[in-house]
Design an enzyme around this catalytic site. Structure first.
Site, PDB file in Angstrom:
ATOM      1  N   HIS A  91       3.008  -1.472  -1.319  1.00 18.75           N
ATOM      2  CA  HIS A  91       2.224  -2.697  -1.430  1.00 18.75           C
ATOM      3  C   HIS A  91       3.190  -3.876  -1.294  1.00 18.75           C
ATOM      4  CE1 HIS A  91      -1.458  -0.870  -3.388  1.00 18.75           C
ATOM      5  NE2 HIS A  91      -0.567   0.049  -3.724  1.00 18.75           N
ATOM      6  N   ASN A 139       3.016   2.883  -6.102  1.00 17.52           N
ATOM      7  CA  ASN A 139       2.427   3.693  -7.174  1.00 17.52           C
ATOM      8  C   ASN A 139       2.662   5.154  -6.834  1.00 17.52           C
ATOM      9  OD1 ASN A 139       1.327   1.496  -8.669  1.00 17.52           O
ATOM     10  ND2 ASN A 139      -0.363   1.353  -7.213  1.00 17.52           N
ATOM     11  N   GLN A 146      -2.052   5.413  -8.378  1.00 15.74           N
ATOM     12  CA  GLN A 146      -2.120   5.816  -6.970  1.00 15.74           C
ATOM     13  C   GLN A 146      -3.479   6.438  -6.685  1.00 15.74           C
ATOM     14  OE1 GLN A 146       0.942   8.543  -5.527  1.00 15.74           O
ATOM     15  NE2 GLN A 146       0.308   8.229  -3.391  1.00 15.74           N
ATOM     16  N   SER A 147      -4.140   5.935  -5.654  1.00 16.98           N
ATOM     17  CA  SER A 147      -5.469   6.448  -5.306  1.00 16.98           C
ATOM     18  C   SER A 147      -5.513   7.045  -3.906  1.00 16.98           C
ATOM     19  CB  SER A 147      -6.520   5.335  -5.425  1.00 16.98           C
ATOM     20  OG  SER A 147      -6.198   4.258  -4.570  1.00 16.98           O
ATOM     21  N   ASP A 189      -4.640  -4.967   2.767  1.00 11.56           N
ATOM     22  CA  ASP A 189      -5.377  -4.153   1.796  1.00 11.56           C
ATOM     23  C   ASP A 189      -6.846  -4.571   1.778  1.00 11.56           C
ATOM     24  OD1 ASP A 189      -4.366  -2.385  -0.916  1.00 11.56           O
ATOM     25  OD2 ASP A 189      -6.375  -3.266  -0.975  1.00 11.56           O
ATOM     26  N   HIS A 232       2.621   4.557   0.418  1.00  7.78           N
ATOM     27  CA  HIS A 232       2.441   3.198   0.913  1.00  7.78           C
ATOM     28  C   HIS A 232       3.174   2.232   0.001  1.00  7.78           C
ATOM     29  CE1 HIS A 232      -0.976   4.475  -1.554  1.00  7.78           C
ATOM     30  NE2 HIS A 232      -1.001   3.245  -2.048  1.00  7.78           N
TER      31      HIS A 232
HETATM   32  P1  DGP Z   1      -2.873   2.832  -4.469  1.00  5.29           P
HETATM   33  O1  DGP Z   1      -3.843   2.527  -5.564  1.00  5.29           O
HETATM   34  O2  DGP Z   1      -1.454   2.441  -4.793  1.00  5.29           O
HETATM   35  O3  DGP Z   1      -2.992   4.264  -3.971  1.00  5.29           O
HETATM   36  O4  DGP Z   1      -3.286   1.867  -3.275  1.00  5.29           O
HETATM   37  C1  DGP Z   1      -4.245   2.200  -2.321  1.00  5.29           C
HETATM   38  C2  DGP Z   1      -4.690   0.915  -1.705  1.00  5.29           C
HETATM   39  O5  DGP Z   1      -5.379   1.215  -0.504  1.00  5.29           O
HETATM   40  C3  DGP Z   1      -5.654   0.106  -2.555  1.00  5.29           C
HETATM   41  O6  DGP Z   1      -5.043  -1.131  -2.935  1.00  5.29           O
HETATM   42  C4  DGP Z   1      -6.859  -0.146  -1.674  1.00  5.29           C
HETATM   43  C5  DGP Z   1      -6.370   0.257  -0.305  1.00  5.29           C
HETATM   44  N1  DGP Z   1      -7.368   0.867   0.529  1.00  5.29           N
HETATM   45  C6  DGP Z   1      -8.120   1.942   0.210  1.00  5.29           C
HETATM   46  N2  DGP Z   1      -8.951   2.246   1.226  1.00  5.29           N
HETATM   47  C7  DGP Z   1      -8.679   1.352   2.219  1.00  5.29           C
HETATM   48  C8  DGP Z   1      -9.211   1.161   3.521  1.00  5.29           C
HETATM   49  O7  DGP Z   1     -10.081   1.877   4.021  1.00  5.29           O
HETATM   50  N3  DGP Z   1      -8.694   0.122   4.238  1.00  5.29           N
HETATM   51  C9  DGP Z   1      -7.728  -0.695   3.747  1.00  5.29           C
HETATM   52  N4  DGP Z   1      -7.299  -1.680   4.527  1.00  5.29           N
HETATM   53  N5  DGP Z   1      -7.193  -0.535   2.523  1.00  5.29           N
HETATM   54  C10 DGP Z   1      -7.672   0.479   1.770  1.00  5.29           C
END
Ligand code: DGP
Length: 113
Positions: free
Chosen positions: A101, A86, A93-94, A30, A99
């Site tokens: 975690h 999420n 969730q973003s 992450d 995914h």
């Molecule tokens: P969520 O909030 O559950 O949708 O988690 C999305 C996750 O994705 C958040 O913890 C940060 C991660 N993330 C977002 N953009 C990138 C990226 O460009 N590269 C990586 N490695 N992780 C990312």
């Protein structure tokens, strides 16, 4: 297929620290880690949210869980890790590409906040 931020990582258009890959999934660290180990496992098939998964995705979902456990063990956290999915903006969730975690290496609250 729909393009997402994570398909760009699958396609190597965006760099990521990839720790595992097979024909069905990819796992990478992450970008904004919330624990010493914070890895995301994603299906290569775009499923926006867990709730969007269908009966045909059953084996894929099982595969993601098995790989999550294997990665945690390989990282040295086989006896103490947490998985989180999420589902929906309201719970954090973003990125709308399913995914899991995988978090480890610190204490975790229960119930989760
Ligand atoms: P969520 O909030 O559950 O949708 O988690 C999305 C996750 O994705 C958040 O913890 C940060 C991660 N993330 C977002 N953009 C990138 C990226 O460009 N590269 C990586 N490695 N992780 C990312």
């Amino acid at each position: 297929m729909t393009e997402t931020l994570f398909t760009k990582i699958i396609d190597r258009e965006i760099p990521a620290d990839i720790v595992y890959e097979d024909d069905q999934c990819l796992a990478f660290r992450d970008i904004n880690p919330k624990a010493p180990m914070h890895i995301l496992v994603i299906p290569k098939k775009v499923i926006p949210k867990l709730v969007d998964a269908e009966k045909d995705d059953e084996a894929l979902l099982g595969h993601l869980m098995l790989i999550a456990g294997k990665i945690a063990a390989d990282e040295g956290y086989g006896d103490a890790f947490r998985t989180v999915i999420n589902n929906g903006e309201a719970v954090g969730q973003s990125v709308f590409h399913l995914h899991i975690h995988i978090l480890g290496g610190r204490d975790f609250m229960w119930p989760p906040g």
